[in-house]
Write an enzyme that holds these catalytic residues in place. Structure first.
Site, PDB file in Angstrom:
ATOM      1  N   LYS A 163       0.840  -1.209   0.000  1.00  0.00           N
ATOM      2  CA  LYS A 163       0.000   0.000   0.000  1.00  0.00           C
ATOM      3  C   LYS A 163       0.871   1.255   0.000  1.00  0.00           C
ATOM      4  O   LYS A 163       0.672   2.152  -0.810  1.00  0.00           O
ATOM      5  CB  LYS A 163      -0.891   0.012   1.251  1.00  0.00           C
ATOM      6  CG  LYS A 163      -1.594   1.331   1.458  1.00  0.00           C
ATOM      7  CD  LYS A 163      -2.490   1.328   2.681  1.00  0.00           C
ATOM      8  CE  LYS A 163      -1.791   1.672   3.972  1.00  0.00           C
ATOM      9  NZ  LYS A 163      -1.510   3.112   4.150  1.00  0.00           N
ATOM     10  N   ASN A 164       1.848   1.291   0.908  1.00  0.00           N
ATOM     11  CA  ASN A 164       2.621   2.519   1.058  1.00  0.00           C
ATOM     12  C   ASN A 164       3.568   2.786  -0.106  1.00  0.00           C
ATOM     13  O   ASN A 164       4.062   3.898  -0.264  1.00  0.00           O
ATOM     14  CB  ASN A 164       3.399   2.504   2.379  1.00  0.00           C
ATOM     15  CG  ASN A 164       2.497   2.761   3.564  1.00  0.00           C
ATOM     16  OD1 ASN A 164       1.300   3.042   3.394  1.00  0.00           O
ATOM     17  ND2 ASN A 164       3.039   2.662   4.763  1.00  0.00           N
ATOM     18  N   CYS A 218      -5.355  13.216  12.823  1.00  0.00           N
ATOM     19  CA  CYS A 218      -5.293  11.787  12.569  1.00  0.00           C
ATOM     20  C   CYS A 218      -5.167  11.092  13.905  1.00  0.00           C
ATOM     21  O   CYS A 218      -4.576  11.617  14.840  1.00  0.00           O
ATOM     22  CB  CYS A 218      -4.074  11.516  11.699  1.00  0.00           C
ATOM     23  SG  CYS A 218      -3.757   9.791  11.454  1.00  0.00           S
ATOM     24  N   ARG A 260       0.730  14.629  12.876  1.00  0.00           N
ATOM     25  CA  ARG A 260       1.156  14.364  11.503  1.00  0.00           C
ATOM     26  C   ARG A 260       1.071  15.581  10.574  1.00  0.00           C
ATOM     27  O   ARG A 260       0.349  15.569   9.583  1.00  0.00           O
ATOM     28  CB  ARG A 260       0.337  13.218  10.898  1.00  0.00           C
ATOM     29  CG  ARG A 260       0.530  11.930  11.636  1.00  0.00           C
ATOM     30  CD  ARG A 260      -0.155  10.794  10.978  1.00  0.00           C
ATOM     31  NE  ARG A 260       0.698  10.110  10.042  1.00  0.00           N
ATOM     32  CZ  ARG A 260       0.333   9.014   9.371  1.00  0.00           C
ATOM     33  NH1 ARG A 260      -0.849   8.530   9.507  1.00  0.00           N
ATOM     34  NH2 ARG A 260       1.167   8.429   8.550  1.00  0.00           N
ATOM     35  N   ASP A 271       4.929   0.851  11.967  1.00  0.00           N
ATOM     36  CA  ASP A 271       3.741   0.170  11.443  1.00  0.00           C
ATOM     37  C   ASP A 271       3.645  -1.297  11.886  1.00  0.00           C
ATOM     38  O   ASP A 271       2.667  -1.970  11.572  1.00  0.00           O
ATOM     39  CB  ASP A 271       3.719   0.242   9.901  1.00  0.00           C
ATOM     40  CG  ASP A 271       3.347   1.623   9.403  1.00  0.00           C
ATOM     41  OD1 ASP A 271       2.951   2.473  10.223  1.00  0.00           O
ATOM     42  OD2 ASP A 271       3.448   1.866   8.179  1.00  0.00           O
ATOM     43  N   ARG A 328      -8.501  -0.378   4.841  1.00  0.00           N
ATOM     44  CA  ARG A 328      -7.641   0.603   4.175  1.00  0.00           C
ATOM     45  C   ARG A 328      -6.301  -0.027   3.814  1.00  0.00           C
ATOM     46  O   ARG A 328      -5.615   0.469   2.925  1.00  0.00           O
ATOM     47  CB  ARG A 328      -7.384   1.790   5.101  1.00  0.00           C
ATOM     48  CG  ARG A 328      -8.567   2.712   5.242  1.00  0.00           C
ATOM     49  CD  ARG A 328      -8.180   3.941   6.052  1.00  0.00           C
ATOM     50  NE  ARG A 328      -6.857   4.388   5.654  1.00  0.00           N
ATOM     51  CZ  ARG A 328      -5.937   4.876   6.474  1.00  0.00           C
ATOM     52  NH1 ARG A 328      -6.185   4.978   7.754  1.00  0.00           N
ATOM     53  NH2 ARG A 328      -4.767   5.260   6.024  1.00  0.00           N
TER      54      ARG A 328
END
Ligand code: UD1
Length: 420
Positions: free
Chosen positions: A22-23, A116, A121, A307, A399
């Site tokens: 994803k990233n 967030c 952030r 993460d 997500r």
């Protein structure tokens, strides 16, 4: 709203295929805005954030289509400069279109991403760096309005190796006039994947993967005819299945596992007692005995990724002894702690440090997902808990994890969705 119902069902076993990252996919898809001519991608994960990115590209004049096999074709046409709030608010990574739009149009209007769950952030480092290249910014009605009469190469030293900031600048500098040097750049594999994509399109980038990246601006980027770009495998998804295999004391082959970019993730799991074996088709994990707690500190790459912090914490809740987890990247990334405690975990929080004391058993409970990786940690814990866990707000999970229920069920888990 969907609820994920997980019944603890013993050791996971079998093979799990890892999807595209994803990233890596987010910035690489957004980089379509820099290209002349259409762009082909493969191994794009089917996720909510990717859907949002495709919508964003469409609004910005670059319609993109995705098929069921994860192939995307993007067609940059009349690029537009405004990224609307409705899209940006659901995905902070939208700020990544600032660099490409300024490089392409000399103008960008991007809604300021809202607060967030995992901390403030801000994007101040992105803006300061782009200012060094000749852009000016104003905040107007919730939008960051940027203009430039042409981006120029600059020497930029980031105060912190920001992943998104490095990506934004890589894209901006690729089409700027002159040479840009990024000092204290992020070294994450996803940054390298973006650099490789830009290089395939003709960008002149060296030093990616180190903390000093040099970008010599070119006048045009174009994917070579007949080429496509394959997005790297998701190291965080792979790490999450590693955690799931370990907490259930299972035996799992993690297919397409990007082992080379996971050294700092694999090391503490091995230290905990998991057996890891690199095979031709992936990473084989087995954890027959009870694992031991270890100490973990999150750091920018090549350190242990923030993460993966929540998922390794979930594994430690059932391990022997106690371990200290220190979060140095985000100031508010322990929202999973209270939920894990509701399942019987023993965790003490003090500022950015959590001390986990392993318990003999967790019990299923109704819990709430607060962000993407926190949700993943609740799923990991639920797989090993006695009884049923009902995880609410799992839109966070969708997500970032492609087909998580199907992938887990194929490993013998009992996971299903219910509507509330
Ligand atoms: C990316 C990842 C995210 C991961 C994070 C750190 C994507 C889409 N997201 O997020 O999953 O957790 O890297 O590995 O790739 N900061 C500032 N000012 C800025 C930019 C960042 O203060 O202008 C701070 C942030 O608040 C945070 C830290 O720097 O505390 C790291 O942020 P950054 O590396 O930029 O993370 P993201 O790119 O947002």
């Amino acid at each position: 709203m969907d609820i994920l119902i997980v019944e603890g069902n013993g050791p996971l076993s079998g093979t799990v295929p890892i999807s595209g990252s994803k990233n890596a996919a987010l910035p690489i898809l957004i980089a379509s805005l820099l290209m002349d001519g259409s762009v082909n991608y493969t191994n794009v994960p089917r996720l909510r954030d990717i859907g949002t990115t495709l919508k964003l590209l469409e609004v910005l004049g670059c319609p993109a289509e995705m098929d069921d096999a994860g192939n995307v074709i993007a067609n940059p046409c009349e690029i537009a400069y405004q990224a609307p709030y409705e899209l940006v608010r659901t995905m902070r990574a939208s700020a990544l279109c600032l660099g490409p739009l300024l490089a392409r149009l000399g103008r960008a209007s991007v809604a300021l991403p809202g607060g967030c769950a995992i901390g403030a952030r801000p994007v101040d480092m992105h803006l300061t760096a782009l200012e060094k290249m000749g852009a000016t910014f104003n905040l107007d009605a919730g939008y960051i309005e940027g203009v430039t009469d042409g981006l120029k190469g600059a020497h930029i030293a980031f105060p912190f190796p920001t992943v998104g900031g490095t990506e934004n600048l890589l894209m901006a500098a690729s089409l700027a006039e002159g040479t840009t040097i990024l000092e204290n750049a992020a070294r994450e594999p996803e940054v390298c994947d973006l650099a490789e994509f830009l290089i395939q399109g003709g960008a002149k980038i060296t030093g990616h993967g180190t903390s000093e990246i040099t970008i010599e601006g070119v006048s045009e980027l174009r994917q070579p005819k007949g080429a496509s770009y394959r997005i790297m495998s998701d190291r965080i998804e792979a790490g999450t299945y590693l955690a799931a295999a370990c907490i259930t004391r299972g035996e799992v082959l993690i297919q397409n596992c990007p082992v080379d970019s996971m050294e700092a993730v694999l090391a503490p799991f091995e230290e905990m007692g998991a057996k890891l074996e690199e095979r031709e088709d992936g990473l084989f994990v087995s954890a027959a005995d009870r694992l031991k707690c270890v100490d973990v500190k999150t750091l920018p790459y090549p350190g242990f990724p923030t993460d993966m912090q929540a998922q390794i914490m979930a594994v430690m809740t059932l391990a022997e002894g106690s371990g200290v987890i220190e979060e140095t990247i985000f100031e508010n990334r322990f929202m999973h702690v209270q939920e894990l405690v509701r399942m019987g975990a023993r965790i003490k929080l003090s500022g950015r440090t959590a001390v986990v004391r392993g318990v003999e058993a967790l019990t299923g409970a109704p819990v709430m997902a607060s962000d993407l990786r926190a949700s993943a940690s609740l799923v990991v814990a639920a797989l090993a808990a006695h009884g049923v866990t009902a995880i609410r707000r799992i839109y966070h999970l969708d997500r970032g994890y492609e087909n998580i229920d199907a992938k887990l069920n194929a490993l013998g888990a009992k996971v299903r969705r219910e509507q509330e």
